[in-house]
Write a protein that holds these residues in place. Structure first.
Motif, PDB file in Angstrom:
ATOM      1  N   ALA A  49       0.812  -1.221   0.000  1.00 55.90           N
ATOM      2  CA  ALA A  49       0.000   0.000   0.000  1.00 55.90           C
ATOM      3  C   ALA A  49       0.846   1.271   0.000  1.00 55.90           C
ATOM      4  N   GLU A  50       2.151   1.138   0.042  1.00 54.07           N
ATOM      5  CA  GLU A  50       3.016   2.320   0.110  1.00 54.07           C
ATOM      6  C   GLU A  50       2.974   3.108  -1.198  1.00 54.07           C
ATOM      7  N   VAL A  51       2.863   4.444  -1.091  1.00 56.05           N
ATOM      8  CA  VAL A  51       2.900   5.330  -2.252  1.00 56.05           C
ATOM      9  C   VAL A  51       4.078   6.282  -2.102  1.00 56.05           C
ATOM     10  N   TRP A  52       4.454   6.891  -3.201  1.00 56.10           N
ATOM     11  CA  TRP A  52       5.567   7.844  -3.177  1.00 56.10           C
ATOM     12  C   TRP A  52       5.158   9.110  -2.455  1.00 56.10           C
ATOM     13  N   LEU A  53       6.045   9.642  -1.616  1.00 48.24           N
ATOM     14  CA  LEU A  53       5.806  10.890  -0.910  1.00 48.24           C
ATOM     15  C   LEU A  53       6.830  11.926  -1.350  1.00 48.24           C
ATOM     16  N   PRO A 105       6.953   8.337   8.987  1.00 42.52           N
ATOM     17  CA  PRO A 105       7.280   6.992   8.483  1.00 42.52           C
ATOM     18  C   PRO A 105       6.075   6.179   8.027  1.00 42.52           C
ATOM     19  N   HIS A 106       4.894   6.412   8.619  1.00 44.60           N
ATOM     20  CA  HIS A 106       3.725   5.600   8.285  1.00 44.60           C
ATOM     21  C   HIS A 106       2.795   6.275   7.278  1.00 44.60           C
ATOM     22  N   ALA A 107       3.120   7.485   6.893  1.00 52.06           N
ATOM     23  CA  ALA A 107       2.219   8.233   6.002  1.00 52.06           C
ATOM     24  C   ALA A 107       2.070   7.568   4.640  1.00 52.06           C
ATOM     25  N   ALA A 108       3.131   6.925   4.164  1.00 49.25           N
ATOM     26  CA  ALA A 108       3.113   6.351   2.817  1.00 49.25           C
ATOM     27  C   ALA A 108       2.080   5.241   2.653  1.00 49.25           C
ATOM     28  N   THR A 109       1.648   4.657   3.757  1.00 50.87           N
ATOM     29  CA  THR A 109       0.653   3.584   3.672  1.00 50.87           C
ATOM     30  C   THR A 109      -0.713   4.019   4.196  1.00 50.87           C
ATOM     31  N   GLU A 110      -0.864   5.300   4.517  1.00 49.01           N
ATOM     32  CA  GLU A 110      -2.140   5.786   5.025  1.00 49.01           C
ATOM     33  C   GLU A 110      -3.100   6.078   3.875  1.00 49.01           C
ATOM     34  N   TRP A 111      -4.393   5.979   4.166  1.00 51.25           N
ATOM     35  CA  TRP A 111      -5.421   6.175   3.155  1.00 51.25           C
ATOM     36  C   TRP A 111      -5.379   7.588   2.567  1.00 51.25           C
ATOM     37  N   GLY A 112      -5.163   8.583   3.396  1.00 54.08           N
ATOM     38  CA  GLY A 112      -5.179   9.954   2.925  1.00 54.08           C
ATOM     39  C   GLY A 112      -4.151  10.278   1.868  1.00 54.08           C
ATOM     40  N   TRP A 113      -3.019   9.571   1.882  1.00 46.73           N
ATOM     41  CA  TRP A 113      -1.953   9.852   0.925  1.00 46.73           C
ATOM     42  C   TRP A 113      -2.078   9.055  -0.366  1.00 46.73           C
ATOM     43  N   GLN A 114      -3.075   8.190  -0.444  1.00 40.84           N
ATOM     44  CA  GLN A 114      -3.235   7.394  -1.661  1.00 40.84           C
ATOM     45  C   GLN A 114      -3.681   8.269  -2.834  1.00 40.84           C
ATOM     46  N   TYR A 115      -3.293   7.860  -4.029  1.00 42.41           N
ATOM     47  CA  TYR A 115      -3.746   8.573  -5.224  1.00 42.41           C
ATOM     48  C   TYR A 115      -5.225   8.298  -5.450  1.00 42.41           C
ATOM     49  N   VAL A 116      -5.979   9.325  -5.776  1.00 46.51           N
ATOM     50  CA  VAL A 116      -7.401   9.155  -6.075  1.00 46.51           C
ATOM     51  C   VAL A 116      -7.561   8.273  -7.309  1.00 46.51           C
ATOM     52  N   PHE A 117      -6.731   8.528  -8.311  1.00 47.91           N
ATOM     53  CA  PHE A 117      -6.795   7.767  -9.558  1.00 47.91           C
ATOM     54  C   PHE A 117      -5.511   6.930  -9.678  1.00 47.91           C
ATOM     55  N   CYS A 118      -5.614   5.679  -9.291  1.00 46.67           N
ATOM     56  CA  CYS A 118      -4.424   4.843  -9.206  1.00 46.67           C
ATOM     57  C   CYS A 118      -4.268   3.965 -10.439  1.00 46.67           C
ATOM     58  N   SER A 119      -3.076   3.463 -10.599  1.00 45.00           N
ATOM     59  CA  SER A 119      -2.783   2.531 -11.686  1.00 45.00           C
ATOM     60  C   SER A 119      -3.461   1.192 -11.425  1.00 45.00           C
ATOM     61  N   GLY A 120      -3.689   0.456 -12.482  1.00 44.72           N
ATOM     62  CA  GLY A 120      -4.334  -0.843 -12.340  1.00 44.72           C
ATOM     63  C   GLY A 120      -3.390  -1.929 -11.866  1.00 44.72           C
ATOM     64  N   SER A 121      -2.109  -1.628 -11.762  1.00 45.15           N
ATOM     65  CA  SER A 121      -1.125  -2.622 -11.330  1.00 45.15           C
ATOM     66  C   SER A 121       0.020  -1.936 -10.596  1.00 45.15           C
ATOM     67  N   HIS A 122       0.868  -2.721  -9.975  1.00 44.87           N
ATOM     68  CA  HIS A 122       2.032  -2.188  -9.286  1.00 44.87           C
ATOM     69  C   HIS A 122       3.191  -2.037 -10.268  1.00 44.87           C
ATOM     70  N   SER A 123       4.119  -1.152  -9.932  1.00 46.08           N
ATOM     71  CA  SER A 123       5.291  -0.938 -10.775  1.00 46.08           C
ATOM     72  C   SER A 123       6.494  -0.619  -9.899  1.00 46.08           C
ATOM     73  N   VAL A 124       7.666  -0.684 -10.487  1.00 44.42           N
ATOM     74  CA  VAL A 124       8.902  -0.427  -9.749  1.00 44.42           C
ATOM     75  C   VAL A 124       9.251   1.053  -9.852  1.00 44.42           C
ATOM     76  N   ASP A 125       9.453   1.697  -8.717  1.00 39.97           N
ATOM     77  CA  ASP A 125       9.863   3.097  -8.695  1.00 39.97           C
ATOM     78  C   ASP A 125      11.248   3.206  -9.331  1.00 39.97           C
ATOM     79  N   PRO A 126      11.412   4.030 -10.392  1.00 39.10           N
ATOM     80  CA  PRO A 126      12.708   4.097 -11.081  1.00 39.10           C
ATOM     81  C   PRO A 126      13.827   4.671 -10.240  1.00 39.10           C
ATOM     82  N   ARG A 127      13.494   5.393  -9.176  1.00 43.19           N
ATOM     83  CA  ARG A 127      14.541   5.990  -8.342  1.00 43.19           C
ATOM     84  C   ARG A 127      14.918   5.102  -7.164  1.00 43.19           C
ATOM     85  N   SER A 128      13.910   4.607  -6.440  1.00 45.02           N
ATOM     86  CA  SER A 128      14.189   3.837  -5.227  1.00 45.02           C
ATOM     87  C   SER A 128      14.176   2.331  -5.442  1.00 45.02           C
TER      88      SER A 128
END
Length: 338
Positions: free
Chosen positions: A216-220, A229-252
């Motif tokens: 559930a972690e999103v980029w901050l 530390p826990h914000a990345a997995t909180e509901w409020g920080w999620q994207y309203v319009f999310c991708s249909g699948s997971h992907s690899v962050d090119p930086r991290s």
């Protein structure tokens, strides 16, 4: 013909046991990330710097000067026939390279003349044309298109919208880190309250599944991931319009569910425009132009429209007043008086 291979970095000789210094383009990426530039800007700057080096036969930028920079930019305009905005982007990349990475004082680079962008009027749809397009868009893309027209958001501002920034109590949407790294507030259309709430209910199910699977972690932005530390997995920080699948962050390298690909909305809009049999080159950004124009037509103050759009200068907003001067600045043709 110049090879398209990645140009090698020219570095001073070092001991075999000493660690090799990072290559030039890696230094550029590191500096861009230190200054919190977006991944899009990073890719574009690296592209132009690589192209500049290849254009001059893989010579190190330290060996190049004003003549070589001018030759590269002139070639883009004459042979490449790029737009003024593209040429200025290439120049900005080179300015960043010399100032921020090589730390070279180049007063001649500051005096280079930037290409003057052309003053073209924006494409604007009539209310009837907007209705015809929106009626042919359904689901997530239909909701996003209606948000663009109903709020004046830019395409990427809509794509990157977070759950916490939608305020149903105040019928407001807070747009974070817009163009120029500025925040602003725009309205949430009443007509979209129920559809957006239904969408978020479905989005919540996806989030809870990701949370259960540990994905559930999103980029901050900036250093918020360390500060909270826990914000990345909180509901409020999620994207309203999310991708249909997971992907690899090119930086991290972290596997995340990113926001939806903006190209999907662009394609859906293009299909709707064709289905509506419109002959205007309308894109998602056209809905923002139409939002501003229709507010001015309705008599709203230009300063209010400027704030809703997030323009720094009211002169940028004034371009939309062209629609208020119909038919040659509102002057009646003498032919129509006969």
């Amino acid at each position: 013909m110049v090879s398209s291979a990645l140009p090698p970095d020219i570095t001073p000789s070092v001991s075999p046991d000493a660690p090799r210094p990072p290559k030039l383009l890696d230094q550029v990426r590191a500096r861009l990330r230190t200054k919190h530039y977006s991944i899009r800007t990073e890719n574009q700057y690296v592209f132009w710097i690589r192209r500049f080096i290849l254009f001059h036969g893989k010579r190190h930028p330290r060996e190049l000067g004003a003549r070589e920079v001018e030759a590269f930019l002139s070639d883009l305009a004459v042979n490449g026939r790029v737009a003024a905005s593209t040429q200025n982007q290439a120049l900005s990349a080179l300015l960043f390279l010399y100032r921020e990475v090589l730390e070279v004082d180049l007063p001649w680079l500051e005096n280079l003349t930037r290409a003057k962008p052309s003053q073209r009027l924006p494409v604007v749809l009539t209310p009837a044309e907007v209705r015809a397009v929106l009626e042919r868009m359904e689901g997530v893309y239909g909701l996003m298109a209606r948000l663009l027209y109903g709020t004046g958001m830019r395409l990427m501002e809509c794509v990157r919208l977070r759950v916490k920034d939608v305020d149903f109590g105040r019928n407001e949407i807070v747009i974070r880190d817009g163009k120029g790294a500025k925040d602003r507030v725009t309205m949430l259309p009443v007509a979209l309250v129920a559809p957006l709430q239904d969408h978020l209910a479905r989005r919540r199910v996806i989030y809870e599944d990701d949370l259960r699977d540990g994905k559930a972690e999103v980029w901050l932005p900036d250093a918020l991931a360390k500060k909270y530390p826990h914000a990345a997995t909180e509901w409020g920080w999620q994207y309203v319009f999310c991708s249909g699948s997971h992907s690899v962050d090119p930086r991290s390298g972290v596997v995340r569910r990113h926001h939806i690909d903006e190209k999907l909305l662009q394609r859906a809009m293009k299909k709707a425009v064709m289905a509506a049999r419109l002959h205007k080159p309308a894109t998602p950004h056209t809905l923002r132009h139409s939002f501003a124009t229709h507010l001015l037509e309705a008599g709203h103050d230009i300063r209010t429209v400027q704030e809703l759009l997030g323009h720094s200068d009211v002169r940028t907003t004034m371009i939309y007043t062209h629609v208020l001067n119909r038919g040659g600045r509102g002057v009646l043709s003498p032919l129509d008086r006969l």
